[in-house]
Structures are given as structure tokens and as C-alpha cells.
Design a protein around this motif. Structure first.
Motif, PDB file in Angstrom:
ATOM      1  N   GLY A 126     -58.723  31.456  75.843  1.00  0.00           N
ATOM      2  CA  GLY A 126     -57.512  31.815  75.109  1.00  0.00           C
ATOM      3  C   GLY A 126     -56.520  30.674  74.945  1.00  0.00           C
ATOM      4  N   TYR A 127     -56.804  29.524  75.560  1.00  0.00           N
ATOM      5  CA  TYR A 127     -55.906  28.371  75.452  1.00  0.00           C
ATOM      6  C   TYR A 127     -56.678  27.135  74.991  1.00  0.00           C
ATOM      7  CZ  TYR A 127     -52.182  31.137  77.398  1.00  0.00           C
ATOM      8  OH  TYR A 127     -51.225  32.108  77.568  1.00  0.00           O
ATOM      9  N   PRO A 128     -56.964  27.072  73.682  1.00  0.00           N
ATOM     10  CA  PRO A 128     -57.758  25.966  73.144  1.00  0.00           C
ATOM     11  C   PRO A 128     -57.158  24.614  73.513  1.00  0.00           C
ATOM     12  CG  PRO A 128     -57.194  27.567  71.414  1.00  0.00           C
ATOM     13  CD  PRO A 128     -56.475  27.992  72.643  1.00  0.00           C
ATOM     14  N   GLY A 129     -58.018  23.710  73.937  1.00  0.00           N
ATOM     15  CA  GLY A 129     -57.554  22.368  74.273  1.00  0.00           C
ATOM     16  C   GLY A 129     -57.047  22.242  75.701  1.00  0.00           C
ATOM     17  N   GLN A 130     -56.899  23.357  76.419  1.00  0.00           N
ATOM     18  CA  GLN A 130     -56.422  23.276  77.806  1.00  0.00           C
ATOM     19  C   GLN A 130     -57.643  23.347  78.733  1.00  0.00           C
ATOM     20  OE1 GLN A 130     -52.695  24.320  78.919  1.00  0.00           O
ATOM     21  NE2 GLN A 130     -51.967  25.133  76.977  1.00  0.00           N
ATOM     22  N   PRO A 131     -57.858  22.286  79.489  1.00  0.00           N
ATOM     23  CA  PRO A 131     -59.110  22.155  80.229  1.00  0.00           C
ATOM     24  C   PRO A 131     -59.173  23.002  81.508  1.00  0.00           C
ATOM     25  CG  PRO A 131     -57.690  20.312  80.722  1.00  0.00           C
ATOM     26  CD  PRO A 131     -56.979  21.120  79.669  1.00  0.00           C
ATOM     27  N   VAL A 132     -60.388  23.433  81.856  1.00  0.00           N
ATOM     28  CA  VAL A 132     -60.693  23.926  83.200  1.00  0.00           C
ATOM     29  C   VAL A 132     -60.944  22.685  84.055  1.00  0.00           C
ATOM     30  CG1 VAL A 132     -62.535  25.006  84.547  1.00  0.00           C
ATOM     31  CG2 VAL A 132     -61.555  26.202  82.569  1.00  0.00           C
ATOM     32  N   LEU A 133     -60.336  22.614  85.226  1.00  0.00           N
ATOM     33  CA  LEU A 133     -60.501  21.433  86.074  1.00  0.00           C
ATOM     34  C   LEU A 133     -61.899  21.405  86.686  1.00  0.00           C
ATOM     35  CD1 LEU A 133     -57.058  21.372  87.939  1.00  0.00           C
ATOM     36  CD2 LEU A 133     -57.735  20.078  85.917  1.00  0.00           C
ATOM     37  N   PRO A 134     -62.407  20.224  86.994  1.00  0.00           N
ATOM     38  CA  PRO A 134     -63.706  20.110  87.671  1.00  0.00           C
ATOM     39  C   PRO A 134     -63.668  20.815  89.030  1.00  0.00           C
ATOM     40  CG  PRO A 134     -62.962  17.971  86.859  1.00  0.00           C
ATOM     41  CD  PRO A 134     -61.816  18.919  86.675  1.00  0.00           C
ATOM     42  N   LEU A 135     -64.830  21.328  89.459  1.00  0.00           N
ATOM     43  CA  LEU A 135     -64.891  22.120  90.688  1.00  0.00           C
ATOM     44  C   LEU A 135     -64.379  21.355  91.907  1.00  0.00           C
ATOM     45  CD1 LEU A 135     -68.272  24.049  90.341  1.00  0.00           C
ATOM     46  CD2 LEU A 135     -65.935  24.907  90.024  1.00  0.00           C
ATOM     47  N   ALA A 136     -64.774  20.111  92.034  1.00  0.00           N
ATOM     48  CA  ALA A 136     -64.372  19.349  93.225  1.00  0.00           C
ATOM     49  C   ALA A 136     -62.851  19.183  93.266  1.00  0.00           C
ATOM     50  CB  ALA A 136     -65.057  17.985  93.233  1.00  0.00           C
ATOM     51  N   GLU A 137     -62.249  19.008  92.084  1.00  0.00           N
ATOM     52  CA  GLU A 137     -60.797  18.871  92.013  1.00  0.00           C
ATOM     53  C   GLU A 137     -60.123  20.195  92.382  1.00  0.00           C
ATOM     54  OE1 GLU A 137     -59.454  16.969  88.415  1.00  0.00           O
ATOM     55  OE2 GLU A 137     -57.355  17.481  88.833  1.00  0.00           O
ATOM     56  N   LEU A 138     -60.710  21.313  91.932  1.00  0.00           N
ATOM     57  CA  LEU A 138     -60.150  22.621  92.264  1.00  0.00           C
ATOM     58  C   LEU A 138     -60.217  22.890  93.769  1.00  0.00           C
ATOM     59  CD1 LEU A 138     -61.449  24.726  89.258  1.00  0.00           C
ATOM     60  CD2 LEU A 138     -59.037  24.395  89.896  1.00  0.00           C
ATOM     61  N   VAL A 139     -61.329  22.533  94.386  1.00  0.00           N
ATOM     62  CA  VAL A 139     -61.456  22.727  95.836  1.00  0.00           C
ATOM     63  C   VAL A 139     -60.312  22.016  96.550  1.00  0.00           C
ATOM     64  CG1 VAL A 139     -62.820  22.143  97.885  1.00  0.00           C
ATOM     65  CG2 VAL A 139     -63.955  23.075  95.846  1.00  0.00           C
ATOM     66  N   GLU A 140     -60.117  20.753  96.204  1.00  0.00           N
ATOM     67  CA  GLU A 140     -59.074  19.988  96.884  1.00  0.00           C
ATOM     68  C   GLU A 140     -57.687  20.541  96.575  1.00  0.00           C
ATOM     69  OE1 GLU A 140     -58.097  16.109  95.592  1.00  0.00           O
ATOM     70  OE2 GLU A 140     -56.682  16.004  97.270  1.00  0.00           O
ATOM     71  N   LEU A 141     -57.475  20.916  95.287  1.00  0.00           N
ATOM     72  CA  LEU A 141     -56.151  21.386  94.874  1.00  0.00           C
ATOM     73  C   LEU A 141     -55.782  22.690  95.585  1.00  0.00           C
ATOM     74  CD1 LEU A 141     -53.878  20.516  93.039  1.00  0.00           C
ATOM     75  CD2 LEU A 141     -54.960  21.771  91.160  1.00  0.00           C
ATOM     76  N   TYR A 142     -56.717  23.624  95.655  1.00  0.00           N
ATOM     77  CA  TYR A 142     -56.412  24.889  96.344  1.00  0.00           C
ATOM     78  C   TYR A 142     -56.114  24.655  97.828  1.00  0.00           C
ATOM     79  CZ  TYR A 142     -57.319  28.172  92.543  1.00  0.00           C
ATOM     80  OH  TYR A 142     -57.231  28.897  91.385  1.00  0.00           O
ATOM     81  N   GLU A 143     -56.840  23.760  98.433  1.00  0.00           N
ATOM     82  CA  GLU A 143     -56.561  23.482  99.853  1.00  0.00           C
ATOM     83  C   GLU A 143     -55.196  22.820 100.011  1.00  0.00           C
ATOM     84  OE1 GLU A 143     -59.999  21.328 101.275  1.00  0.00           O
ATOM     85  OE2 GLU A 143     -61.220  23.166 101.347  1.00  0.00           O
ATOM     86  N   ARG A 144     -54.870  21.914  99.096  1.00  0.00           N
ATOM     87  CA  ARG A 144     -53.596  21.193  99.163  1.00  0.00           C
ATOM     88  C   ARG A 144     -52.393  22.099  98.955  1.00  0.00           C
ATOM     89  NH1 ARG A 144     -52.973  15.984  97.797  1.00  0.00           N
ATOM     90  NH2 ARG A 144     -50.829  16.472  98.336  1.00  0.00           N
ATOM     91  N   VAL A 145     -52.524  23.129  98.076  1.00  0.00           N
ATOM     92  CA  VAL A 145     -51.364  23.990  97.805  1.00  0.00           C
ATOM     93  C   VAL A 145     -51.315  25.213  98.719  1.00  0.00           C
ATOM     94  CG1 VAL A 145     -51.191  23.301  95.385  1.00  0.00           C
ATOM     95  CG2 VAL A 145     -52.457  25.378  95.977  1.00  0.00           C
ATOM     96  N   SER A 146     -52.257  25.327  99.627  1.00  0.00           N
ATOM     97  CA  SER A 146     -52.214  26.485 100.524  1.00  0.00           C
ATOM     98  C   SER A 146     -50.983  26.395 101.424  1.00  0.00           C
ATOM     99  CB  SER A 146     -53.509  26.574 101.343  1.00  0.00           C
ATOM    100  OG  SER A 146     -53.631  25.477 102.221  1.00  0.00           O
ATOM    101  N   LEU A 147     -50.627  27.513 102.013  1.00  0.00           N
ATOM    102  CA  LEU A 147     -49.389  27.599 102.810  1.00  0.00           C
ATOM    103  C   LEU A 147     -49.391  26.544 103.926  1.00  0.00           C
ATOM    104  CD1 LEU A 147     -46.925  29.561 102.851  1.00  0.00           C
ATOM    105  CD2 LEU A 147     -48.111  30.812 104.661  1.00  0.00           C
ATOM    106  N   PRO A 148     -48.365  25.679 103.980  1.00  0.00           N
ATOM    107  CA  PRO A 148     -48.339  24.670 105.045  1.00  0.00           C
ATOM    108  C   PRO A 148     -48.476  25.278 106.442  1.00  0.00           C
ATOM    109  CG  PRO A 148     -46.718  24.115 103.375  1.00  0.00           C
ATOM    110  CD  PRO A 148     -47.272  25.468 103.000  1.00  0.00           C
ATOM    111  N   ALA A 149     -47.938  26.476 106.644  1.00  0.00           N
ATOM    112  CA  ALA A 149     -48.015  27.091 107.974  1.00  0.00           C
ATOM    113  C   ALA A 149     -49.401  27.671 108.276  1.00  0.00           C
ATOM    114  CB  ALA A 149     -46.966  28.193 108.104  1.00  0.00           C
TER     115      ALA A 149
END
Lengths: 341, 341
Positions: free
Chosen positions: A263-286
């Protein structure tokens, strides 16, 4: 499980879109309660062994007790033809369950009509009263919490959570599926649609859900994920849910081959490895969460291509991968349990 | 600027908490319209040269036209004493502006009372009708978009945006402050409180705001940030606003010395360098944003300690830093404009 006999309202359903998500979810996970499907363009067909009828009158032969809105209409609101259909259901004595953003119970015509006919209008997305911010109690729930996260929305996060829950229960684990969206609520009979909550209170709603999941006997909570951290529209829901449910472990969900946000032409899905790192990085610091495995949706591929996609996801991320619908949820559950320790 | 004469209702205000945020914002940025402050515990005092009175009756000597709720009550709802105060205002012919989550216009007593007395109840957090998901138009707004982001909430993101806007306008730039919260709306007279929007539509609301900011003549849009990406309660609002407003450049705001999230004991504020990287990493893939500078709130420090804190922030991040309230916004605006190119 509920004594309800469901008529799924699927008027305007197209198999090509994700707008039939609720119907498909019910047919997969609550098939035993579904007695008929209403879709005037497919009268006489069967879907997963359920008869398709063309009118409420015809559906009454199957003795439904509840009509459930099984498709999303344009903009999440009810056009006139749909309103007439819902009024027909009410006049026929059927309760109505609705997962759209437009609430039926508040409707100036349908609300009084339901009262007149003694039926219930249940708006699955209606938030409960008294929501607030998280209290920190989410960090003290004595259960292992697993959240599905993804590369886009409508790619199967609910399905993955449900398959993992089923597999865990089949192994005798005290597992509970925690519903966070209208279809999950329609399937499990409880939950909060976090996307319909005032944005200040999304994390608070998620906290309340993991507390309730534990109260329902869950020592392993499989929380249904929403949206994606990089989604142009729904990322706020995703992050509020991630912080409020305070998972220990994540399962990354992805539709094999997708490279652009639906539904969002031109807006990319991030590569899997980048998503893994990003989700871990934004998880709750506590409570830092880690991704234990990758769940692929390979519905559009043949067996050989599906196996290749799984191998590719494993190579890209260094994590176990699989499609729980096609290949079973055992491998992914093993990976989760190993990570939970 | 509005012809309104404001009475700020500050009953129960304590200078030690952030609950007086709206009052402080109005006194700093809309001082010319404020005629009196109502706080029965400080009658006779002056705050920033404004007389404090103990009752609505006493306030009428200052000929107010509008009473504005200047403090946040516990849980964002109105206890009985506050309801009596608001009824007094209405019976005295004052319009009421309210930024809490509880809406006055819907109130079964105060709504009709206002109609009877011909006054307006304006709920600053009430979302506009017809909100939806972003359309992608945010990426086509022909303006430079700057968003303030932070390490916690209630640390001065609105203030930084307003100071940068004032500095930019003083240099002749076509700058517009874009309000996203109740105090910003009370100051600027337009905007959407994105924290009160249904979470599915936060990004869509943010898109609508940058479009409107440009329609109001902004070639440089200074969007008021909300929450923090690592905040246990409000991160969803933060990320939805970040993706929906689609900024080119970010200003990282921080209260000097803070190491724990306010109200969440044991939950850490992330180090500045980590926040810089994290905000850049979670920005919209279709428009990556970069942090141009760090705005410190040094209100609790003396001049020497403040200068040391600024130097430390610069060393930690490698970016220009400053406290725009204490030292002026010039340096930070220079850094922004250099980054925008």
C-alpha cells in the motif's frame, strides 16, 4: 468453545486482498463455530467446507446465533448496503460482532434497533474503560513473554502466534495466546485491539494484556504483534506494543520475497538482518528482547521455493527459520524455548 | 494575537512537578494574552508579573474572556472541586479551554451549562474528524521539516521548537511552529494532540499537520516532538510522529544530568550518543533523518555547570549543543540550517 454459531458476513470479499483477514482467521482457528458465510457474489460455493449463502434469510437455515463482520470495508466504515445487511441480521435476532473502527453500539439507528430485538452489538475494537499508562507491572509478570514482530502488516503475525501457542499446548506447556487485534479477539474471545486505543495508552493496554494472559493461566504468553517498526502508518502501534508487553523474546515474521510495504509504493521493506538488529535495539531498555527465530509466510510459493526461502532467511540472519503453517511450528518453538532457557 | 484574555486555572499547581507545563508554556510564549492566574493557595502572589487570585469572582476584575486549564490533574480527569470551578467559570460567562484527556464538551452537566450561558468549551486534545493513515503526501510537502526528539517526556521539546521558530523568524525565514500537544495548541491556536488520537492514525495526524504547516506559509516547519523512542509509556506516540511528520532533520532534546525516566524508577535514560544513532536508525526508510544538534535543558544548573553540560554533550555526540533558553537558539539554528543545506 463458546456455544455461538457464527455467520460470517463476507460481502465484497476478494481473495486477492488482505481485507478478508478476519474471515480467514476464523476459518482457520475457530472453524467449529462457523455455520455459514454470506457473500452474494459466490452463492452456492463452499469455502473450507462452509456453505456460502446470498442473504440473511438463506443463512437462517443454518441456525446462526451471531453474525460477524468478516471483511474490512473501505476506510473501516460501513457503506449503506452494509448498514442494510446489518439491520437485516439484527431484525433476524442475530447478535453482531464487528471489528472495524466504526462502532455499531454507538450507532443512532442500529443501537436502538438491537435493543428492540434483544440482540447484542459487540464492537471488538472498542477499548475497555480506564486505560492508562503502564505501571511497571509488566516487568513483574511471572511468565515468559514472546511477541511476534514483522517486516510489514497483514503478513501473518497473528497466525504465527496462534500456531506457536497450539504447538506449545500440544507439548503440555501452559501457553496462552494474547490477542491484540480484532481478529485475534474474535478467535480467542478476549483481548484489546491496541490499534484502536488512544495512542498515549497503547503501552498501558499491552501491559494489561500480559497481566491478564498470566491470570488466565499462561506461563508462556504468545502475544500477537501488530504493524512493523518501519511501517509508514502503523509503527507507533508496533513500538507501544513492544514496550508495553515487555517481551523476553521476539519472533520476526516476514512474507517471503516482499520488498515494498503493502500500500506504500516506493517505501521499502527492510532486509531481515537489519530488522533483527533494529527490533532488538528499540526494545525496552529495562528489558532487552532478542529475536529467536524467523517465521516466513510462504503461501505464495511452491514447496521447493518455500524451502529455498527458509534457507535464505537462515543465511541472512543466522537464526532458525521456518513457515509454521507449511512446515509446522516445532522448529520455531524449539528455538524460542532454547532462547528462553 | 487572538483578542482573548486568558485566566489560567492553576488550582493544585506545584512548581516541583511537570504538571504546570501548560501554564508555564503560556506564560513564556503567550504572555500578552494572560490577565490572571487562579490558585487559591497563592492568592496575592505574582507569577511572571501576573496576579494570582483565589476565585473566579476575584478574577473577573481582570476582565478575562477565557479560562484555560493550566495544570494536569491526576489521571487527566477532573475531580469534583475542579468541576465546581469549571462550572463557576461557565456561569461567569467565560469560555473554557481544556487540554486533558477528559473532554468537557461531552460532559452531561458542563456541556448543557455552557450552552445555557452561551460560552464555548474547547477541548484542545479532541482529535479532528476524518483522521486516517498517511497517504505519502508527507514526502511531497515542499518544506524543510525539523522534529524535536528526546531522551524523556516533559523535558522541553516544545520549548526548543518554539525557540528555534522564533529565532528563524527573526532572521526573516518563513518558519512555522507545528503544534502536536495541548500546550502547543493553546499557544499557537491550531494543531492536533497526537497523543489523543487513536493509535492507528498517529502518523496520519502528523502527516496532516505538516501539510497544514506548509499551507500556513511554512517553508521551514518546526514540529513539536512528543515522548521518547525509549520511553516505557509514550514511545508509540514518538515513533508515529517521527514517521508521519517525515522530518529531514532532528534536534535531540535532553534534560542535563537525567539518567532515569521520570516516573519509572529503575528504567534508564539512554546515553546521548546511543539516542542519536537510534533515532536515525528508526527514521522512515523512505526519508532518513539525521540529528543535527543537541538541545539541553539546563534549568536546574548554574551557568558554569550548564556550560560544562553543553561541552560534555558535544563531546559525547560530536554534534553542536546548547540550551536555547539560557544561551539563545542561534547556534542550534545554524546547525540545523547547515544540515538542511
Amino acid at each position: 468453545m463458546s456455544g455461538e454459531r457464527l455467520l460470517i458476513l463476507a460481502e465484497g470479499y476478494s481473495a486477492d486482498t488482505h481485507y478478508g483477514k478476519t474471515m480467514r482467521g476464523l476459518l482457520r482457528y475457530r472453524r467449529e463455530d462457523v455455520v455459514a458465510i454470506l457473500d452474494s457474489e459466490r452463492v452456492g460455493a463452499e469455502i473450507d467446507g462452509v456453505q456460502v449463502v446470498g442473504s440473511v434469510e438463506a443463512a437462517l437455515a443454518y441456525a446462526p446465533t451471531t453474525a460477524l463482520v468478516g471483511v474490512a470495508t473501505q476506510g473501516g466504515r460501513f457503506p449503506p448496503a452494509w448498514r442494510a445487511l446489518l439491520a437485516d441480521c439484527i431484525r433476524s435476532g442475530l447478535n453482531v460482532e464487528n471489528g472495524l473502527h466504526e462502532f455499531l453500539a454507538d450507532d443512532p439507528e442500529l443501537g436502538p434497533l438491537a435493543a428492540l430485538h434483544g440482540v447484542t452489538l459487540r464492537d471488538l475494537r472498542h477499548p475497555p474503560a480506564g486505560l492508562d499508562c503502564p505501571t511497571g507491572e509488566n516487568l513483574r509478570v511471572p511468565a515468559d513473554i514472546v511477541l511476534t514482530v514483522g517486516s510489514d502488516c497483514a503478513i501473518g503475525k497473528m497466525t504465527v502466534s496462534l500456531e506457536l501457542d497450539r504447538e506449545a499446548r500440544s507439548r503440555g506447556l501452559a501457553s496462552v495466546f494474547v490477542p491484540t487485534g480484532q481478529t485475534g479477539i474474535a478467535i480467542a474471545g478476549w483481548g484489546i485491539a491496541v490499534d484502536a486505543v488512544v495512542s498515549d495508552f497503547v503501552a498501558g493496554a499491552a501491559e494489561r494484556l500480559v497481566i491478564e494472559g498470566h491470570e488466565r493461566g499462561g506461563e508462556l504468553l504468545l502475544v500477537e504483534g501488530q504493524g512493523a517498526i518501519s511501517h509508514p502508518a502503523y509503527s507507533g502501534v508496533t513500538l507501544g506494543l513492544l514496550h508495553g508487553s515487555a517481551p523476553h523474546v521476539l519472533v520476526l515474521c516476514h512474507r517471503a520475497g516482499a520488498v515494498e510495504v503493502d500500500g506504500y509504493p516506493g517505501q521499502p521493506v527492510l532486509p531481515l538482518a537489519e530488522l533483527v538488529e533494529l527490533y532488538e535495539r528499540v526494545s525496552l531498555p529495562a528489558r532487552r528482547a532478542t529475536v529467536a527465530c524467523v517465521a516466513l509466510n510462504t503461501a505464495e510459493l511452491d514447496d521447493e521455493a518455500a524451502a529455498a526461502a527458509v534457507a535464505r532467511a537462515e543465511a541472512e540472519t543466522g537464526l532458525p527459520a521456518g513457515d509454521p503453517v507449511r512446515f509446522g511450528a516445532g522448529t520455531l518453538l524449539d528455538a524460542l524455548l532454547a532462547r528462553l532457557g
